[in-house]
Design a protein around this motif. Structure first.
Motif, PDB file in Angstrom:
ATOM      1  N   PRO A  79      30.310  46.435  37.774  1.00 58.16           N
ATOM      2  CA  PRO A  79      29.968  45.014  37.904  1.00 58.16           C
ATOM      3  C   PRO A  79      31.097  43.998  37.777  1.00 58.16           C
ATOM      4  O   PRO A  79      31.030  42.949  38.394  1.00 58.16           O
ATOM      5  CB  PRO A  79      28.936  44.799  36.780  1.00 58.16           C
ATOM      6  CG  PRO A  79      29.154  45.895  35.818  1.00 58.16           C
ATOM      7  CD  PRO A  79      29.701  47.053  36.591  1.00 58.16           C
ATOM      8  N   THR A  80      32.077  44.252  36.943  1.00 58.79           N
ATOM      9  CA  THR A  80      33.067  43.181  36.721  1.00 58.79           C
ATOM     10  C   THR A  80      34.487  43.647  37.007  1.00 58.79           C
ATOM     11  O   THR A  80      34.774  44.841  37.000  1.00 58.79           O
ATOM     12  CB  THR A  80      33.048  42.688  35.251  1.00 58.79           C
ATOM     13  OG1 THR A  80      33.430  43.792  34.416  1.00 58.79           O
ATOM     14  CG2 THR A  80      31.707  42.165  34.829  1.00 58.79           C
ATOM     15  N   VAL A 126      38.640  55.121  44.752  1.00 52.60           N
ATOM     16  CA  VAL A 126      38.648  53.658  44.791  1.00 52.60           C
ATOM     17  C   VAL A 126      37.627  53.159  43.772  1.00 52.60           C
ATOM     18  O   VAL A 126      36.488  53.617  43.746  1.00 52.60           O
ATOM     19  CB  VAL A 126      38.311  53.130  46.210  1.00 52.60           C
ATOM     20  CG1 VAL A 126      38.208  51.606  46.213  1.00 52.60           C
ATOM     21  CG2 VAL A 126      39.363  53.589  47.212  1.00 52.60           C
ATOM     22  N   VAL A 127      38.070  52.241  42.935  1.00 53.65           N
ATOM     23  CA  VAL A 127      37.165  51.635  41.948  1.00 53.65           C
ATOM     24  C   VAL A 127      36.986  50.190  42.388  1.00 53.65           C
ATOM     25  O   VAL A 127      37.982  49.482  42.604  1.00 53.65           O
ATOM     26  CB  VAL A 127      37.769  51.696  40.529  1.00 53.65           C
ATOM     27  CG1 VAL A 127      36.752  51.223  39.503  1.00 53.65           C
ATOM     28  CG2 VAL A 127      38.249  53.109  40.204  1.00 53.65           C
ATOM     29  N   ALA A 128      35.742  49.745  42.542  1.00 53.10           N
ATOM     30  CA  ALA A 128      35.542  48.442  43.190  1.00 53.10           C
ATOM     31  C   ALA A 128      34.381  47.660  42.600  1.00 53.10           C
ATOM     32  O   ALA A 128      33.422  48.234  42.086  1.00 53.10           O
ATOM     33  CB  ALA A 128      35.274  48.678  44.676  1.00 53.10           C
ATOM     34  N   THR A 129      34.492  46.350  42.703  1.00 52.22           N
ATOM     35  CA  THR A 129      33.319  45.509  42.437  1.00 52.22           C
ATOM     36  C   THR A 129      32.580  45.383  43.781  1.00 52.22           C
ATOM     37  O   THR A 129      33.211  45.428  44.844  1.00 52.22           O
ATOM     38  CB  THR A 129      33.731  44.117  41.909  1.00 52.22           C
ATOM     39  OG1 THR A 129      34.709  43.563  42.783  1.00 52.22           O
ATOM     40  CG2 THR A 129      34.302  44.207  40.513  1.00 52.22           C
ATOM     41  N   PRO A 130      31.242  45.233  43.744  1.00 48.85           N
ATOM     42  CA  PRO A 130      30.477  45.334  44.989  1.00 48.85           C
ATOM     43  C   PRO A 130      30.864  44.315  46.065  1.00 48.85           C
ATOM     44  O   PRO A 130      30.959  44.666  47.245  1.00 48.85           O
ATOM     45  CB  PRO A 130      29.033  45.130  44.537  1.00 48.85           C
ATOM     46  CG  PRO A 130      29.022  45.508  43.089  1.00 48.85           C
ATOM     47  CD  PRO A 130      30.370  45.138  42.559  1.00 48.85           C
ATOM     48  N   GLY A 131      31.105  43.054  45.685  1.00 48.56           N
ATOM     49  CA  GLY A 131      31.403  42.027  46.673  1.00 48.56           C
ATOM     50  C   GLY A 131      32.662  42.372  47.458  1.00 48.56           C
ATOM     51  O   GLY A 131      32.673  42.342  48.700  1.00 48.56           O
ATOM     52  N   ARG A 132      33.738  42.695  46.751  1.00 47.52           N
ATOM     53  CA  ARG A 132      35.002  43.000  47.408  1.00 47.52           C
ATOM     54  C   ARG A 132      34.889  44.301  48.211  1.00 47.52           C
ATOM     55  O   ARG A 132      35.439  44.418  49.308  1.00 47.52           O
ATOM     56  CB  ARG A 132      36.115  43.067  46.354  1.00 47.52           C
ATOM     57  CG  ARG A 132      37.499  43.369  46.895  1.00 47.52           C
ATOM     58  CD  ARG A 132      37.979  42.399  47.974  1.00 47.52           C
ATOM     59  NE  ARG A 132      38.067  40.999  47.624  1.00 47.52           N
ATOM     60  CZ  ARG A 132      39.177  40.378  47.216  1.00 47.52           C
ATOM     61  NH1 ARG A 132      40.292  41.040  47.108  1.00 47.52           N
ATOM     62  NH2 ARG A 132      39.160  39.084  46.934  1.00 47.52           N
ATOM     63  N   ALA A 133      34.136  45.268  47.657  1.00 47.83           N
ATOM     64  CA  ALA A 133      33.977  46.530  48.392  1.00 47.83           C
ATOM     65  C   ALA A 133      33.317  46.260  49.735  1.00 47.83           C
ATOM     66  O   ALA A 133      33.784  46.720  50.779  1.00 47.83           O
ATOM     67  CB  ALA A 133      33.144  47.515  47.568  1.00 47.83           C
ATOM     68  N   GLY A 162      23.250  40.134  40.275  1.00 43.01           N
ATOM     69  CA  GLY A 162      22.995  39.649  41.637  1.00 43.01           C
ATOM     70  C   GLY A 162      23.725  40.408  42.735  1.00 43.01           C
ATOM     71  O   GLY A 162      23.933  39.873  43.826  1.00 43.01           O
ATOM     72  N   PHE A 163      24.117  41.655  42.466  1.00 40.63           N
ATOM     73  CA  PHE A 163      24.837  42.415  43.488  1.00 40.63           C
ATOM     74  C   PHE A 163      23.916  43.281  44.360  1.00 40.63           C
ATOM     75  O   PHE A 163      24.387  44.174  45.050  1.00 40.63           O
ATOM     76  CB  PHE A 163      25.897  43.323  42.847  1.00 40.63           C
ATOM     77  CG  PHE A 163      27.105  42.575  42.339  1.00 40.63           C
ATOM     78  CD1 PHE A 163      27.797  41.723  43.174  1.00 40.63           C
ATOM     79  CD2 PHE A 163      27.561  42.740  41.043  1.00 40.63           C
ATOM     80  CE1 PHE A 163      28.913  41.037  42.728  1.00 40.63           C
ATOM     81  CE2 PHE A 163      28.676  42.060  40.579  1.00 40.63           C
ATOM     82  CZ  PHE A 163      29.359  41.205  41.425  1.00 40.63           C
ATOM     83  N   LYS A 164      22.594  43.021  44.294  1.00 40.82           N
ATOM     84  CA  LYS A 164      21.687  43.919  45.010  1.00 40.82           C
ATOM     85  C   LYS A 164      21.996  43.975  46.517  1.00 40.82           C
ATOM     86  O   LYS A 164      22.097  45.052  47.088  1.00 40.82           O
ATOM     87  CB  LYS A 164      20.234  43.500  44.783  1.00 40.82           C
ATOM     88  CG  LYS A 164      19.284  44.382  45.542  1.00 40.82           C
ATOM     89  CD  LYS A 164      17.883  44.323  45.063  1.00 40.82           C
ATOM     90  CE  LYS A 164      17.008  45.344  45.770  1.00 40.82           C
ATOM     91  NZ  LYS A 164      17.189  45.455  47.208  1.00 40.82           N
ATOM     92  N   GLU A 165      22.182  42.789  47.099  1.00 40.10           N
ATOM     93  CA  GLU A 165      22.430  42.770  48.553  1.00 40.10           C
ATOM     94  C   GLU A 165      23.697  43.512  48.913  1.00 40.10           C
ATOM     95  O   GLU A 165      23.736  44.278  49.881  1.00 40.10           O
ATOM     96  CB  GLU A 165      22.559  41.330  49.028  1.00 40.10           C
ATOM     97  CG  GLU A 165      21.244  40.757  49.455  1.00 40.10           C
ATOM     98  CD  GLU A 165      21.389  39.324  49.897  1.00 40.10           C
ATOM     99  OE1 GLU A 165      22.457  38.963  50.422  1.00 40.10           O
ATOM    100  OE2 GLU A 165      20.422  38.580  49.696  1.00 40.10           O
ATOM    101  N   ASP A 166      24.742  43.289  48.110  1.00 39.28           N
ATOM    102  CA  ASP A 166      26.014  43.969  48.383  1.00 39.28           C
ATOM    103  C   ASP A 166      25.829  45.481  48.265  1.00 39.28           C
ATOM    104  O   ASP A 166      26.325  46.247  49.089  1.00 39.28           O
ATOM    105  CB  ASP A 166      27.094  43.512  47.385  1.00 39.28           C
ATOM    106  CG  ASP A 166      27.478  42.059  47.607  1.00 39.28           C
ATOM    107  OD1 ASP A 166      27.297  41.573  48.732  1.00 39.28           O
ATOM    108  OD2 ASP A 166      27.946  41.410  46.652  1.00 39.28           O
ATOM    109  N   LEU A 167      25.090  45.888  47.216  1.00 42.42           N
ATOM    110  CA  LEU A 167      24.881  47.335  47.023  1.00 42.42           C
ATOM    111  C   LEU A 167      24.099  47.918  48.202  1.00 42.42           C
ATOM    112  O   LEU A 167      24.429  48.993  48.707  1.00 42.42           O
ATOM    113  CB  LEU A 167      24.139  47.609  45.717  1.00 42.42           C
ATOM    114  CG  LEU A 167      24.961  47.396  44.431  1.00 42.42           C
ATOM    115  CD1 LEU A 167      24.105  47.638  43.200  1.00 42.42           C
ATOM    116  CD2 LEU A 167      26.183  48.314  44.400  1.00 42.42           C
TER     117      LEU A 167
END
Ligand code: AMP
Length: 584
Positions: A79-80, A126-133, A162-167
């Motif tokens: 998440p962060t 790769v370790v990522a936050t959802p938005g950037r991924a 709030g990362f549901k859409e990105d996921l």
């Protein structure tokens, strides 16, 4: 499983793990590592920060990495940005002796170009936050077609942030053959949505002993009045001159208040909360990580992703509403084989919360007494003496000043000289604690006092003389005892009058109010609108309830006789009522 060698992990990983001081796998590691090494089946693991979950997925993922192949094989989503960097750092440490493995972190709030360059070199992990991924996937910089596994770390947090859409966007683009590993502290509806949609027949594992890594935590509580909470923190900090810990608060406002009080009182503290910009957060976290700050005052959300070992204390300025969060907080100390102290500052009505947490998690709290002035001064004094004894003297720098200093102080004897030096440093403490009160609350006395207080107020109520009032509204008009109290409150514009028994009937009601207030209330409410009727109140002289009403010839009292008869036959429907209470 008592030993990492039994897991089947490669020697290069075992060597790194052993250097990190990990002696044996934590429960979640003991369960997940063999599963991941031997099976491609999806996995759901219930585990929180502090359980060793990063190594639980990280070690097997590294073991399975084909280093000669530069394609991305493992994607970890978290998440962060802080957690992203922390995971990357941990994986880098675990793979210290693995040649050719490239681990890259990609997260928002930082230049995408630098991250793209790193990806272009070929990153197996790769370790990522959802938005950037998602962004990098859309730009075809992060390629998923050949991915072997995806790890959703802190899935519940990602969804609640709030990362549901990105996921959804990321997971729907993944190859069907990949293995999905989901780590979550809780199984919310949203998490279940993800597991149902994107996971294939997952095996479920849990580290119910979620704080086995934190078995070295000593749980303590201090019982004080709510107004003395801040004083407790000061005294804890003063009696532990080398304290290094987090003070958890419930709200941003409280966090700011406590931190600024500590700073004003010259403690080495700062605040971490959601109102800070990313740069400010980084700066505070950095100072804390490097121990330039001793006390970090934080909300749970802001402290997420801050992974610091060697914390000596966790202080719960307030107990969190959710008991699990207490366990989560306390698991931030007592890590990596070190011991730590988790303190709950509780007020007199929170004793039962301590019992609840003990029962639910099988832990034991010890009740500690807030140290008094003398104890604190003694501790500080010895700490100061110790510092003086051990301080490194820089002969070269200080040498040239010494002759003048010797000359200035030559009139003091050795004993006096020591006294002067110690006092120069120590007078602040002596002054502050000279008249320090004992702020501890004795629970048994408090229970006794509470009992007495309750009895006194019951007695007082009994002694209050009440006037019985008739009001022309009842349950038919949606009047309830609570609404009636509200109407009375508004009418009197004061909350002090004592209210006695309330009886709500269908078309009208009765209540008692302390003698002195009856006339004032009747006048105040006369003609006021309540649910479309014009209120009318009268003093009801006698019991049974309807005697006064019967005497009245007023047209609005027509029908009373019928009602009385019904009442007598017990047919009148009572709704609510019977309450006694002081208006709030
Ligand atoms: P995590 O839950 O991954 O955030 O890990 C919590 C902390 O425990 C980290 O500081 C790890 O370095 C440490 N840790 C992880 N595994 C072990 C282990 N087997 N033994 C001791 N410490 C560990």
């Amino acid at each position: 499983m008592n030993n990492f060698t039994e897991t089947g992990l490669a020697d290069v990983l075992l060597k790194a793990v052993s250097e990190l001081g990990f002696e044996k796998p934590t429960p979640i590691q003991a369960k997940t590592i063999p599963h991941l090494l031997n099976s491609g089946q999806d996995l759901i693991a219930f585990a929180q920060t502090g359980t060793g979950k990063t190594a639980a997925f990280g070690l097997p993922a590294l073991h399975l990495t084909q280093v000669e192949d530069r394609r991305t094989q493992t994607l970890v989503l978290c998440p962060t940005r802080e957690l992203c960097m922390q995971i990357t750092k941990d994986l880098t440490n675990y793979s210290k002796y693995m040649k050719g493995v490239n681990i890259v972190a990609v997260y928002g709030g930082s230049s995408a170009d630098v991250q793209i360059k790193a990806l272009n070199k070929g990153a197996q992990v790769v370790v990522a936050t959802p938005g950037r991924a998602k962004d990098l996937i859309n730009r075809r910089k992060l390629k998923l077609a050949t991915l072997d596994r995806v790890v959703l770390d802190e899935a519940d947090e990602m969804l609640s942030m709030g990362f549901k859409e990105d996921l959804d966007a990321i997971l729907s683009k993944m190859p069907g053959s990949r293995q999905t590993l989901l780590f979550s502290a809780t199984m919310s509806k949203e998490v279940m949505g993800i597991t149902g949609k994107y996971m294939n027949n997952p095996v479920e594992l849990s580290a119910t002993q979620m704080n086995t890594v934190a078995v070295n935590v000593n749980h303590q509580y201090y019982m004080v009045h709510a107004r003395d909470r801040y004083e407790v923190i000061k005294r804890i900090a003063d009696i532990n001159p080398n304290i290094y810990g987090i003070v958890f608060c419930r709200t941003r406002r409280e966090t700011k208040e406590v931190a600024s009080k500590l700073m004003n009182d010259a403690y080495n503290a700062d605040a971490l909360h959601g109102d800070l910009s990313q740069a400010q957060r980084d700066e505070v976290m950095n100072r804390f990580r490097t121990r330039q700050l001793q006390l970090l005052v934080a909300t749970d959300v802001a402290a997420r992703g801050l992974d610091v070992n060697n914390l000596t204390h966790i202080i719960n300025f307030n107990l969190p509403d959710d008991n699990e969060i207490y366990i989560h907080r306390s698991g931030r100390t007592g890590r990596a084989g070190k011991s730590g102290i988790s303190i709950a500052i509780v007020h007199t009505r929170e004793g039962k919360r301590i019992k609840e947490i003990e029962k639910k998690f099988g832990i034991k709290f010890s009740k500690e007494l807030v140290p008094g002035g003398k104890e604190i001064c003694t501790k500080q004094l010895y700490s100061l003496i110790d510092k003086i004894e051990k301080v490194q003297v820089d002969e070269k720098q200080i040498g040239p000043f010494m002759p003048a200093i010797y000359k200035k102080l030559e009139w003091l004897s050795r004993e006096e000289l020591i006294k002067h030096f110690v006092s120069a440093e120590f007078n602040r403490f002596l002054d502050y604690y000279k008249n320090a009160k004992d702020i501890n609350v004795d629970e048994s006395q408090e229970r006794g006092k509470k009992g007495k207080r309750e009895k006194r107020s019951r007695d007082e109520r009994r002694q209050t003389a009440f006037t019985r009032i008739f009001i022309n509204a009842g349950s038919k008009n949606d009047l309830t005892p609570a609404r009636l109290i509200g109407v009375i409150n508004e009418g009197l514009r004061s909350g002090e009058a004592e209210i006695g028994k309330i009886e709500i009937l269908r078309k009208f009601s009765f209540f008692e109010i302390e003698d002195g207030m009856a006339v004032k209330l009747i006048d105040a409410l006369k003609g006021k609108d309540f649910e479309g009727i014009s209120l009318s109140l009268e003093v009801s002289q006698e019991r049974p309830e309807f005697a006064n009403y019967q005497k009245s010839k007023s047209p609005k009292h027509k029908g009373y006789k019928n009602m009385r008869d019904k009442w007598k036959k017990g047919k009148e429907k009572r709704s609510g009522g019977g309450g006694r209470g002081r208006r709030k």
